[in-house]
Motif scaffolding. Structure first.
Motif, PDB file in Angstrom:
ATOM      1  N   ILE A   1       0.834  -1.193   0.000  1.00 35.45           N
ATOM      2  CA  ILE A   1       0.000   0.000   0.000  1.00 35.45           C
ATOM      3  C   ILE A   1       0.872   1.246   0.000  1.00 35.45           C
ATOM      4  O   ILE A   1       1.965   1.267   0.576  1.00 35.45           O
ATOM      5  N   GLU A   2       0.373   2.308  -0.674  1.00 33.44           N
ATOM      6  CA  GLU A   2       1.046   3.603  -0.678  1.00 33.44           C
ATOM      7  C   GLU A   2       0.013   4.660  -1.004  1.00 33.44           C
ATOM      8  O   GLU A   2      -0.794   4.501  -1.913  1.00 33.44           O
ATOM      9  N   GLY A   3       0.015   5.754  -0.221  1.00 30.32           N
ATOM     10  CA  GLY A   3      -0.938   6.815  -0.509  1.00 30.32           C
ATOM     11  C   GLY A   3      -1.086   7.760   0.672  1.00 30.32           C
ATOM     12  O   GLY A   3      -0.170   7.919   1.484  1.00 30.32           O
ATOM     13  N   ALA A   4      -2.249   8.406   0.708  1.00 29.70           N
ATOM     14  CA  ALA A   4      -2.517   9.413   1.741  1.00 29.70           C
ATOM     15  C   ALA A   4      -3.856   9.112   2.415  1.00 29.70           C
ATOM     16  O   ALA A   4      -4.806   8.647   1.767  1.00 29.70           O
ATOM     17  N   LEU A   5      -3.919   9.394   3.723  1.00 30.95           N
ATOM     18  CA  LEU A   5      -5.135   9.210   4.509  1.00 30.95           C
ATOM     19  C   LEU A   5      -5.480  10.535   5.182  1.00 30.95           C
ATOM     20  O   LEU A   5      -4.595  11.341   5.519  1.00 30.95           O
ATOM     21  N   GLY A   6      -6.766  10.729   5.423  1.00 25.47           N
ATOM     22  CA  GLY A   6      -7.218  11.902   6.166  1.00 25.47           C
ATOM     23  C   GLY A   6      -8.269  11.491   7.185  1.00 25.47           C
ATOM     24  O   GLY A   6      -9.179  10.715   6.871  1.00 25.47           O
ATOM     25  N   TRP A   7      -8.144  11.988   8.392  1.00 27.35           N
ATOM     26  CA  TRP A   7      -9.111  11.648   9.441  1.00 27.35           C
ATOM     27  C   TRP A   7      -9.637  12.922  10.081  1.00 27.35           C
ATOM     28  O   TRP A   7      -8.883  13.749  10.567  1.00 27.35           O
TER      29      TRP A   7
ATOM     30  N   LEU B   1      -5.125   6.544  -2.632  1.00 22.34           N
ATOM     31  CA  LEU B   1      -4.050   5.564  -2.719  1.00 22.34           C
ATOM     32  C   LEU B   1      -3.488   5.503  -4.133  1.00 22.34           C
ATOM     33  O   LEU B   1      -4.223   5.389  -5.116  1.00 22.34           O
ATOM     34  N   ARG B   2      -2.161   5.585  -4.225  1.00 19.19           N
ATOM     35  CA  ARG B   2      -1.492   5.415  -5.515  1.00 19.19           C
ATOM     36  C   ARG B   2      -1.275   3.939  -5.829  1.00 19.19           C
ATOM     37  O   ARG B   2      -1.194   3.536  -6.988  1.00 19.19           O
ATOM     38  N   ARG B   3      -1.187   3.135  -4.750  1.00 16.09           N
ATOM     39  CA  ARG B   3      -0.956   1.716  -4.947  1.00 16.09           C
ATOM     40  C   ARG B   3      -1.638   0.937  -3.832  1.00 16.09           C
ATOM     41  O   ARG B   3      -1.556   1.299  -2.662  1.00 16.09           O
ATOM     42  N   LEU B   4      -2.317  -0.152  -4.201  1.00 10.80           N
ATOM     43  CA  LEU B   4      -2.969  -1.009  -3.225  1.00 10.80           C
ATOM     44  C   LEU B   4      -3.006  -2.432  -3.751  1.00 10.80           C
ATOM     45  O   LEU B   4      -3.568  -2.699  -4.821  1.00 10.80           O
ATOM     46  N   ASN B   5      -2.414  -3.308  -3.028  1.00 14.85           N
ATOM     47  CA  ASN B   5      -2.430  -4.726  -3.353  1.00 14.85           C
ATOM     48  C   ASN B   5      -3.080  -5.456  -2.185  1.00 14.85           C
ATOM     49  O   ASN B   5      -2.515  -5.519  -1.095  1.00 14.85           O
ATOM     50  N   LEU B   6      -4.271  -5.969  -2.385  1.00 12.83           N
ATOM     51  CA  LEU B   6      -4.994  -6.635  -1.314  1.00 12.83           C
ATOM     52  C   LEU B   6      -4.455  -8.051  -1.139  1.00 12.83           C
ATOM     53  O   LEU B   6      -4.606  -8.885  -2.028  1.00 12.83           O
ATOM     54  N   PRO B   7      -3.842  -8.341  -0.013  1.00 10.22           N
ATOM     55  CA  PRO B   7      -3.350  -9.694   0.220  1.00 10.22           C
ATOM     56  C   PRO B   7      -4.518 -10.675   0.322  1.00 10.22           C
ATOM     57  O   PRO B   7      -5.679 -10.289   0.478  1.00 10.22           O
ATOM     58  N   ALA B   8      -4.189 -11.947   0.239  1.00  8.99           N
ATOM     59  CA  ALA B   8      -5.227 -12.961   0.374  1.00  8.99           C
ATOM     60  C   ALA B   8      -5.877 -12.852   1.751  1.00  8.99           C
ATOM     61  O   ALA B   8      -5.240 -12.517   2.737  1.00  8.99           O
ATOM     62  N   GLY B   9      -7.182 -13.135   1.784  1.00  9.81           N
ATOM     63  CA  GLY B   9      -7.920 -13.053   3.045  1.00  9.81           C
ATOM     64  C   GLY B   9      -7.423 -14.087   4.039  1.00  9.81           C
ATOM     65  O   GLY B   9      -6.940 -15.148   3.682  1.00  9.81           O
ATOM     66  N   HIS B  10      -7.520 -13.746   5.324  1.00  2.00           N
ATOM     67  CA  HIS B  10      -7.051 -14.636   6.388  1.00  2.00           C
ATOM     68  C   HIS B  10      -7.992 -14.486   7.556  1.00  2.00           C
ATOM     69  O   HIS B  10      -8.324 -13.391   7.992  1.00  2.00           O
ATOM     70  N   GLN B  11      -8.470 -15.601   8.048  1.00  2.00           N
ATOM     71  CA  GLN B  11      -9.371 -15.603   9.193  1.00  2.00           C
ATOM     72  C   GLN B  11      -8.560 -15.919  10.446  1.00  2.00           C
ATOM     73  O   GLN B  11      -8.157 -17.068  10.659  1.00  2.00           O
TER      74      GLN B  11
END
Length: 487
Positions: free
Chosen positions: A453-459, A471-481
């Motif tokens: 992940i890479e980018g900016a967040l605002g709260w 987000l400039r880049r987002l790679n969702l990893p495999a789900g994990h329970q």
């Protein structure tokens, strides 16, 4: 005159059936208590007697027979409803029922009962041993049994409060106790007064200061003098666990209190501990110290936490067998200002600066650091977060914050400089994340960079809060329970 012993001798006795005169000095020879007569006139302000007796025996050339070798001069009276004002700053003794005696150079009042405020006294004795040599000293001793709250009021309204450096100031009490006290008051210099006393707590409930959890079943002795206080040994129940206490005055006028005990999480929760205690099971030993100086209280508490199982989200999870050295310190840094510091092993350290007193106290700024290294001093309003977290489960912290219910007026984050080795978010794992953030116009602006992940967040924290992400880049990893965490 009943039996003359020679020229100038007398043996006389008499009895007055009228009320006792308002001025005690009316019954004393003019040669006695020359320097203390003004005090004597002010000291006995009320009281009556229908039984006043006097006796004169001996060669009147030696009158008033100070050493009693040449004769006796005595005035005795039964006193009802007497009042003794023995010093301007001392609470008056009222309702005196007892005996008044002047004999030779000695004046004495013995009371079967009397009162100071709501405190009922017994076996009270007030004595001036020598009224002839112009350095008169009043000695008072007495005992009492009654409500601890009334004894605390006596201390607060008397010079004893200053003598013990305000040790009992702000203390609240329920229960009974016994007091024994002695006073030595130089009538020409009351600022040199001396006091010694002892108070026995009997199954009391004490609140040392507003907002502090109560001490239950307090038993022990508090000794005090004009030089300070001492608690040789006391026991109590605190947050459901046993507690032992010792205390004593120090050379710098501070009072040092040492305590140690054992806390059981379930008992502490039932005794009124925080809701967060439901995430903790077991019991552990703890110890601490408290220093009181000029009405300010500095406190330190520490424990290994061994014996407690902590079921909070990572990184604060621990088993009962594990140790996690915990230390908490609070000290005053200025008027209405205090510094609170805490460390939990090498997991986290924190420094908070709080202003105000009691319920009006508010945390203005703070530093929270995770991992190795100590938290620095807060520089800006809000909380600054930094350091390294090995594992962070966002889902569990989110659930925990939901259990805590809504909170208003919380302290905002001022900055973030954090590295997370592994973050679990909605059953997905993100590795090697770095977050840097700062407040800008009421919005926490953050940059996030990691392997996936890479980018900016605002709260924005107003209302229910609002999170935005670019987000400039987002790679969702495999789900994990993850395995379910039990509570």
């Amino acid at each position: 005159r009943t039996a003359a012993e020679g020229p100038g001798s007398a043996d006389l006795t008499g009895h007055l059936s009228r009320g006792l005169a308002q001025r005690v000095t009316a019954y004393l020879p003019l040669t006695v208590a020359k320097s203390s007569r003004p005090w004597l006139d002010r000291a006995f302000t009320a009281g009556s007697s229908n039984d006043v007796r006097f006796r004169v025996k001996g060669d009147l050339r030696h009158f008033p027979f100070a050493d009693e070798r040449h004769g006796v001069f005595e005035v005795a009276a039964k006193v009802n409803g007497g009042t003794l004002i023995y010093g301007e700053r001392w609470p008056r003794i009222t309702g005196i029922e007892g005996d008044f005696l002047f004999r030779g150079a000695r004046l004495e009042v013995s009371a079967r009962e009397a009162h100071i405020g709501k405190v009922r006294l017994s076996r009270v004795r007030a004595q001036i041993p020598d009224l002839l040599h112009h350095d008169e000293q009043l000695n008072i001793s007495g005992e009492a049994e009654g409500a601890t709250a009334d004894f605390l009021s006596f201390i607060a309204d008397s010079p004893v409060n200053g003598m013990i450096n305000g040790f009992t100031e702000g203390m609240q009490a329920q229960g009974q106790g016994r007091l024994g006290m002695k006073l030595q008051l130089p009538l020409q210099s009351l600022d040199r007064s001396r006091v010694s006393g002892s108070y026995q707590f009997i199954n009391n409930q004490l609140v040392p200061e507003p907002g502090f959890p109560p001490l239950e079943q307090v038993n022990g002795r508090l000794d005090f003098t004009q030089d300070g206080v001492r608690v040789p040994s006391a026991t109590a129940t605190f947050l459901g666990g046993p507690l032992s206490v010792t205390a004593g005055s120090q050379r710098d006028a501070a009072v040092s209190i040492q305590f140690q005990g054992r806390i059981n999480a379930d008992a502490a929760r039932r005794a009124g501990g925080g809701e967060w205690l439901r995430h903790i099971r077991g019991a552990t030993d703890w110890r601490g110290s408290l220093s009181m100086r000029n009405k300010r209280v500095d406190l330190s508490v520490e424990s290994s936490l061994q014996g407690l199982a902590v079921n909070l989200p990572a990184p604060f999870t621990k088993t009962a067998a594990e140790s996690l050295p915990l230390r908490i310190e609070r000290r005053y840094t200025g008027p209405r200002e205090e510094r609170i510091a805490a460390t939990a092993g090498n997991i986290a350290s924190m420094v908070l600066l709080r202003r105000g007193e009691g319920r009006d106290a508010r945390i203005e700024r703070g530093v929270l650091r995770f991992g190795e290294g100590a938290a620095g001093e807060p520089q800006r309003p809000g909380i600054a977060v930094s350091g390294v977290i090995r594992t962070l489960d966002f889902n569990e912290w989110l659930a925990l914050s939901g259990d805590a219910g809504p909170r208003d007026g919380g302290l905002a984050l001022s900055s973030v400089d954090l590295r997370i080795d592994e973050a679990r978010v909605f059953e997905r794992r993100f590795a090697e994340i770095g977050i840097k953030a700062a407040q800008q116009s009421g919005v926490l602006q953050a940059s996030i960079r990691g392997r996936d992940i890479e980018g900016a967040l605002g709260w924005r924290g107003q209302g229910k809060g609002r999170l935005t992400a670019r987000l400039r880049r987002l790679n969702l990893p495999a789900g994990h329970q993850p395995p379910r965490r039990t509570t």
